[in-house]
Design a protein around this motif. Structure first.
Motif, mmCIF file in Angstrom:
data_model
loop_
_atom_site.group_PDB
_atom_site.id
_atom_site.type_symbol
_atom_site.label_atom_id
_atom_site.label_comp_id
_atom_site.label_asym_id
_atom_site.label_seq_id
_atom_site.Cartn_x
_atom_site.Cartn_y
_atom_site.Cartn_z
ATOM 1 N N UNK A 45 -6.357 10.977 -7.099
ATOM 2 C CA UNK A 45 -6.606 11.152 -5.608
ATOM 3 C C UNK A 45 -7.789 10.191 -4.910
ATOM 4 N N UNK A 46 -8.644 9.639 -5.873
ATOM 5 C CA UNK A 46 -9.565 8.580 -5.499
ATOM 6 C C UNK A 46 -8.994 7.615 -4.999
ATOM 7 N N UNK A 47 -8.061 6.904 -5.802
ATOM 8 C CA UNK A 47 -7.328 5.805 -5.586
ATOM 9 C C UNK A 47 -6.455 5.797 -4.288
ATOM 10 N N UNK A 48 -5.891 6.922 -4.164
ATOM 11 C CA UNK A 48 -5.083 7.082 -3.139
ATOM 12 C C UNK A 48 -5.908 7.385 -1.786
ATOM 13 N N UNK A 49 -7.169 7.869 -1.951
ATOM 14 C CA UNK A 49 -8.005 8.002 -0.626
ATOM 15 C C UNK A 49 -8.386 6.450 -0.294
ATOM 16 N N UNK B 173 0.839 -1.251 -0.035
ATOM 17 C CA UNK B 173 -0.005 -0.001 0.182
ATOM 18 C C UNK B 173 0.895 1.372 -0.067
ATOM 19 N N UNK B 174 1.904 1.178 0.909
ATOM 20 C CA UNK B 174 2.860 2.173 0.872
ATOM 21 C C UNK B 174 3.519 2.534 -0.533
ATOM 22 N N UNK B 175 3.906 1.539 -1.093
ATOM 23 C CA UNK B 175 4.727 1.716 -2.256
ATOM 24 C C UNK B 175 3.669 2.173 -3.411
ATOM 25 N N UNK B 176 2.362 1.588 -3.278
ATOM 26 C CA UNK B 176 1.535 2.021 -4.417
ATOM 27 C C UNK B 176 1.356 3.290 -4.258
ATOM 28 N N UNK B 177 1.058 3.827 -3.067
ATOM 29 C CA UNK B 177 0.746 5.247 -2.939
ATOM 30 C C UNK B 177 1.801 6.020 -3.428
ATOM 31 N N UNK B 178 3.255 5.639 -2.987
ATOM 32 C CA UNK B 178 4.281 6.696 -3.354
ATOM 33 C C UNK B 178 4.232 6.566 -4.873
ATOM 34 N N UNK B 179 3.900 5.517 -5.742
ATOM 35 C CA UNK B 179 4.064 5.564 -7.062
ATOM 36 C C UNK B 179 3.011 6.571 -7.681
ATOM 37 N N UNK B 180 1.668 6.409 -7.080
ATOM 38 C CA UNK B 180 0.602 7.216 -7.555
ATOM 39 C C UNK B 180 0.860 8.579 -7.299
ATOM 40 N N UNK B 181 1.594 9.185 -6.120
ATOM 41 C CA UNK B 181 1.859 10.583 -5.918
ATOM 42 C C UNK B 181 2.873 10.921 -6.993
ATOM 43 N N UNK B 182 3.807 10.123 -7.223
ATOM 44 C CA UNK B 182 4.794 10.392 -8.306
ATOM 45 C C UNK B 182 4.110 10.777 -9.878
ATOM 46 N N UNK B 183 3.331 9.747 -9.929
ATOM 47 C CA UNK B 183 2.652 9.830 -11.116
ATOM 48 C C UNK B 183 1.766 11.072 -11.248
#
Length: 365
Positions: free
Chosen positions: A168-172, A145-155
């Motif tokens: 933002x919906x996915x991160x939420x 979850x942490x890795x996925x969140x980091x990549x989403x923020x980067x993208x």
């Protein structure tokens, strides 16, 4: 007549009974017409020794036959001499049947206890497997979850506004998974031995917890507390209140009131979370607090948050109650047995904090 003696004491008991039974048989033979007391002493001794030792089935049968034949022979001999009536010899088969019934009931009880022990062990192992699964799943979810969140923020830094809204919906949702995994661990740890609970200023803890929620929801936040220092695990207190505050936010709208109150009295310290939201009926309140220790699904959710709060406070020897009325809001009360802790000044007096209209002590105007 041997028994499976688990210790030297068992062998001594059996030997002592054998000697006593032999003495009683001799007295029965030497006292025609007065054999009633020694006769019953033999059978009472056999019953007692059976209860204190473990016998092989064959040894038990041999012992029963030996006592039946020996006592029966003495009574029959005295009846043949005319010292007693033949009807008195009926005591021998009756005592034998009575003893056999006792052995049967003891055997049934042992079988039942063995089955209960087997079921308890199976339940214990099942509970351990469930706990292991939840702990493992909750722990292993954190890293991806942490890795996925980091990549989403980067993208999100390289795409347009429309795509950023979708990200933002996915991160939420990932953040929700993080909260769920943390709460599952808290629920699984509720029955574990508590770590040492150091004295904490409950008033300050409540103010800190409410302060964390202010940016999350536009509500009229208020915290008033006069509990003072108490030995409490701050992490679990925070987990319990977070669950209650999340429910309060869920069932209120912008501008509605959410108030956290701490007080002492009647041998306990109490924390109340009150909101001015949709409220609950008496039936709903009863359903929320009358279930078992686990989460009970409600009409509005899984019930996991309330189950966690209840598990935490019950782990401290306290309890949780829910009150309210439709349209007038809900109050959830946590009551913990009072064990005052000395404050920093060497006393036990509470330190009051107060916050109205969204302001918490310690924050700038």
């Amino acid at each position: 007549m041997s028994a499976i003696g688990s210790s030297r004491t068992s062998r001594l008991l059996i030997g002592a009974w054998a000697v006593g039974a032999l003495v009683a048989l001799v007295l029965m033979y030497l006292l025609p017409g007065g054999e009633t007391i020694p006769f019953h002493l033999v059978w009472i001794g056999l019953s007692l020794i059976y209860g204190f030792t473990v016998w092989r089935p064959v040894s038990m049968i041999v012992a029963l036959l030996a006592v039946t034949v020996s006592t029966g022979y003495v009574l029959a001999h005295h009846a043949d001499l005319g010292e007693i009536g033949w009807e008195e010899t009926a005591e021998v088969p009756l005592m034998s049947i009575l003893f056999a019934v006792m052995v049967w009931h003891v055997y049934r009880r042992q079988q039942a206890l063995a089955e209960v022990a087997r079921l308890a062990e199976a339940e214990r192992r099942g509970a351990e497997r469930r706990q292991l699964f939840v702990r493992f799943a909750s722990h292993e979810l954190r890293t991806p979850i942490t890795v996925a969140r980091g990549y989403l923020e980067l993208v999100g830094r390289t795409v347009g506004p429309a795509a950023r809204e979708d990200l933002a919906v996915v991160i939420e949702e990932l953040d929700k998974l993080t909260v769920i995994s943390r709460r599952l661990i808290t629920l699984m740890q509720a029955d574990d031995p508590h770590p040492e609970q150091l004295p904490r200023d409950v008033d300050a803890e409540l103010a800190r917890i409410v302060r964390r929620w202010r940016p999350a929801a536009p509500r009229s936040w208020s915290v008033r507390s006069a509990v003072g220092p108490r030995p409490v695990n701050a992490e679990r207190l925070e987990a319990a209140l977070d669950c209650l505050l999340e429910n309060a936010v869920k069932f209120t709208g912008p501008g509605d009131r959410i108030e956290v109150t701490g007080r002492t009295g009647s041998g306990a310290w109490v924390v109340e979370v009150t909101d001015s939201g949709v409220g609950v009926t008496e039936e709903q309140a009863r359903a929320l607090t009358s279930g078992g220790p686990g989460p009970a699904r409600t009409e509005t959710g899984s019930g996991l948050g309330l189950a966690i709060a209840r598990a935490v406070v019950e782990g401290w020897g306290g309890g949780l109650t829910v009150t309210g009325s439709p349209g007038s809001g809900t109050t959830v009360t946590l009551r913990v047995p009072d064990t005052p802790a000395p404050d920093d000044r060497g006393g036990t007096g509470p330190t009051a904090v107060s916050a109205r209209h969204g302001r918490v002590p310690g924050e700038p105007e």
